[in-house]
Design a protein around this motif. Structure first.
Motif, short mmCIF file in Angstrom:
data_model
loop_
_atom_site.label_atom_id
_atom_site.label_comp_id
_atom_site.label_asym_id
_atom_site.label_seq_id
_atom_site.Cartn_x
_atom_site.Cartn_y
_atom_site.Cartn_z
N ASN A 1 -10.59 -56.69 -45.53
CA ASN A 1 -9.45 -56.15 -46.28
C ASN A 1 -9.10 -54.74 -45.82
OD1 ASN A 1 -9.34 -58.39 -48.25
ND2 ASN A 1 -11.33 -57.60 -48.88
N LYS A 2 -10.14 -53.92 -45.63
CA LYS A 2 -9.89 -52.52 -45.29
C LYS A 2 -9.34 -52.38 -43.87
CE LYS A 2 -12.66 -49.33 -46.88
NZ LYS A 2 -13.29 -48.33 -47.78
N ILE B 1 -5.48 -53.65 -43.86
CA ILE B 1 -4.44 -52.74 -44.37
C ILE B 1 -4.28 -51.54 -43.43
CG2 ILE B 1 -5.97 -51.48 -45.99
CD1 ILE B 1 -3.51 -51.22 -47.84
N THR C 1 -1.61 -55.93 -43.65
CA THR C 1 -1.32 -56.16 -45.07
C THR C 1 -0.71 -54.87 -45.61
OG1 THR C 1 -3.55 -55.43 -45.70
CG2 THR C 1 -3.21 -57.80 -45.48
N GLN D 1 -0.10 -52.49 -49.52
CA GLN D 1 -0.88 -52.16 -50.72
C GLN D 1 -0.93 -53.32 -51.71
OE1 GLN D 1 -0.31 -48.44 -52.61
NE2 GLN D 1 -0.81 -47.28 -50.78
N PHE E 1 -3.08 -56.26 -50.10
CA PHE E 1 -4.46 -55.77 -50.07
C PHE E 1 -5.11 -55.97 -51.45
CE2 PHE E 1 -7.16 -52.05 -51.13
CZ PHE E 1 -8.16 -52.16 -50.18
N ASP F 1 -5.62 -59.67 -52.35
CA ASP F 1 -6.77 -60.27 -51.66
C ASP F 1 -8.07 -59.85 -52.33
OD1 ASP F 1 -5.03 -61.44 -49.89
OD2 ASP F 1 -5.32 -59.98 -48.29
N MET G 1 -8.54 -46.88 -49.47
CA MET G 1 -7.72 -47.74 -48.60
C MET G 1 -7.65 -47.21 -47.18
SD MET G 1 -4.39 -48.62 -50.78
CE MET G 1 -4.46 -49.59 -52.25
#
Ligand code: ZN
Length: 430
Positions: free
Chosen positions: A152-153, A156, A161, A163, A166, A169, A428
Motif C-alpha cells: 500500500n505504501k 501510493i 493509488t 489517498q 490507499f 485498500d 503515507m
C-alpha cells in the motif's frame, strides 16, 4: 559464491520477451513468459517508480542488477522473492483493466520489498537456512505481513493509488481480519510459528481457528506505523524502524530476534510497546482501529455489513448433494449444531431441489441463507433444516441472526489538526 546463493537464483531458459529499465542506479530486467496484454512502456515507468520508492525507505539498493521473471497464465498469481530476482505469476490478460494492472503492481511492490525485508532484513531463523530441518520463527507477521502492508505504501508513493484508494485498500485488509473468527483465537506470533504445520494446509475450520500472518501482520504494521508516527508527532514512522533494522542486520551479519525488533520500535518511537505486543502480536485483542486512525485525522467506524438480513453462518458446496462446507464460530449454525458434511435435504419442508432451482451454479460463495426460504425470513425467525448426517436424518432448528461481520467506513477529517496532518504525511509519505 555459495550454495545459499545458488539455491536462491532461479534459472530459466526460453523465448521470453525481455525488456529493461534503470532505477535507483540498478539495471532491471523483465522477462515475460506466456504473453499478455501488458504495455511494456507503461510497466517500465511504473515499475521504476516502485523500485525508487522501496530504495528510498531503506536508503540503499544493494543490487547491481535485478531480474523479474514473470509467468503469464490464463489465471495466475503469487510470487517468490530472491536476493536479486523474483518469479511472479500473473494473469495474461489482466493488465488491461485498472484493477488487474494495480494488482500486478502490488505484486511487484511486494516481491521487490522482500529484497530487503526477508532476504536481508530477516528473522534470525530465515537464513542461513538449515535445509535438513524445519525453520521455526514467530516473526512471519513482520516478514510477510509488513511486506503486504508496504504494498500500500509503495503504491501510493509511486502514484499508482491516491489517498482514497490507499485508505480503501487498508480498511479492506483490516475488515478481513476483524471478520475472520480465527483472529480472536490465534495471535500473529503463533500463526507465524504454526506456518510449517498448518499454514499451507487449510481445512474447513481454519477460519474459526486461525488467522493468516499476512493479513494480521498487515494490520499490525498499520497500527505500529501510526503509533510510532503519533508518538513522534510525525517525525518518525515504521519506515525508520525498517531502515534501522536493515542497517543493524548488515552490521551484525545475522537476522533479528523478536526482542531486537521490539527494542528498535521502542528506540525509534521513544515509547514502550510491551502492551502493544501483548495485545496485537502475542494476543488476540479486539483491534481498536478508530484510535489509531484518529492519530492521522481519519474518522473510522465499523458498521454491521448486512443489517437486518438473516444469517446462519453456514456455507454450502454443491456437488451430487448440497452439503455444509463451513460453519462460522458462534453463528446460529454453530450454536444449534449444524455440522460440516451435513447434507441439506429440506428447509421448512421445502425440498433442497426446489430451493436450488433458481441458484446459479457454480457458486463458490453459496451460503445457507441464500436459499429462498431463508432469504425471505426476518432476523429472529426460526427455520427447520432437515439434514442427513452419516446416513441418519435429523431436523435442526436455527434461529436466524444478523451477521456480526462489519464494514469499516473511513474518511479524512477536513478539520484535522497540525499534528494529525504531520502524522498522516509521515505515514503515507505523500
Ligand atoms: Zn511475500
Amino acid at each position: 559464491s555459495d550454495f545459499d546463493v545458488l539455491f536462491d537464483s532461479p534459472i530459466e531458459v526460453g523465448n521470453q520477451e525481455i525488456f529493461e529499465f534503470n532505477a535507483a542506479g540498478v539495471k532491471h530486467i523483465v522477462a515475460m513468459y506466456g504473453g499478455g496484454n501488458y504495455d511494456k512502456e507503461r510497466l517500465k515507468v511504473d515499475m521504476a517508480k516502485i523500485v525508487e520508492q522501496g530504495t528510498a525507505i531503506f536508503g540503499d539498493n544493494p543490487n547491481k542488477h535485478y531480474t523479474f521473471i514473470v509467468h503469464n497464465y490464463h489465471n495466475g498469481g503469487g510470487g517468490l522473492e530472491h536476493l536479486n530476482s523474483t518469479v511472479l505469476g500473473a494473469t495474461r490478460n489482466a493488465y488491461g483493466t485498472e484493477k488487474g494492472y494495480k494488482g500486478f503492481l502490488a505484486l511487484v511492490a511486494h516481491e521487490y520489498f522482500h529484497l530487503w525485508n526477508v532476504k536481508r532484513l530477516r528473522p534470525v531463523a530465515l537464513g542461513p537456512f538449515d535445509y535438513d530441518n524445519e525453520n521455526y520463527t514467530t516473526n512471519l507477521w513482520t516478514a510477510e505481513g509488513f511486506t503486504s502492508y508496504y504494498e500500500n505504501k509503495l503504491l501510493i508513493r509511486a502514484g499508482a493509488t491516491n489517498q482514497i484508494t490507499f485508505l480503501n485498500d487498508i480498511i479492506g485488509g483490516l475488515g478481513t481480519v476483524i471478520n475472520t473468527p480465527g483472529s480472536r483465537v490465534q495471535s500473529a506470533s503463533s500463526s507465524s510459528f504454526d506456518a510449517w504445520i498448518i499454514g499451507y494446509r487449510p481445512n474447513e475450520n481454519s477460519k474459526n481457528s486461525a488467522i493468516s500472518y499476512y493479513s494480521k501482520g498487515e494490520v499490525v504494521g498499520l497500527l505500529m506505523d501510526l503509533e510510532i508516527a503519533n508518538a513522534t508527532k510525525g517525525a518518525k514512522s515504521l519506515d525508520d524502524v525498517m531502515k534501522a533494522m536493515y542497517e543493524e542486520g548488515k552490521v551484525k551479519k545475522r537476522g533479528y530476534t523478536d526482542a531486537e525488533f521490539k527494542a528498535m520500535v521502542e528506540k525509534i518511537s521513544g515509547i514502550n510497546f510491551t502492551k502493544f505486543w501483548a495485545k496485537y502480536i502475542d494476543g488476540t485483542d479486539e483491534i481498536d482501529f478508530a484510535k489509531y486512525f484518529a492519530y492521522a485525522g481519519i474518522d473510522a467506524v465499523g458498521e454491521i455489513a448486512s443489517p437486518n438480513k438473516p444469517y446462519t453462518g453456514a456455507s454450502l458446496k454443491v456437488d451430487r448433494m448440497v452439503t455444509v462446507s463451513g460453519v462460522s464460530r458462534n453463528s446460529p449454525a454453530w450454536v444449534q449444531g449444524l455440522n460440516v458434511n451435513d447434507d441439506i435435504l429440506a428447509i421448512d419442508g421445502s425440498s433442497i431441489a426446489d430451493e436450488m432451482r433458481n441458484i446459479k451454479l457454480p457458486n463458490p460463495g453459496l451460503t445457507l441463507e441464500a436459499l429462498p426460504t431463508i432469504a425471505k425470513k426476518q432476523v429472529g425467525d426460526v427455520v427447520e433444516v432437515t439434514v442427513r448426517r452419516d446416513g441418519l436424518e435429523k431436523k435442526i432448528s436455527l434461529t436466524l441472526k444478523e451477521s456480526p461481520n462489519i464494514r469499516i467506513k473511513a474518511s479524512y477529517k477536513a478539520d484535522a489538526n497540525a499534528q494529525q496532518l504531520a502524522v498522516r504525511k509521515r505515514w503515507m509519505g505523500v
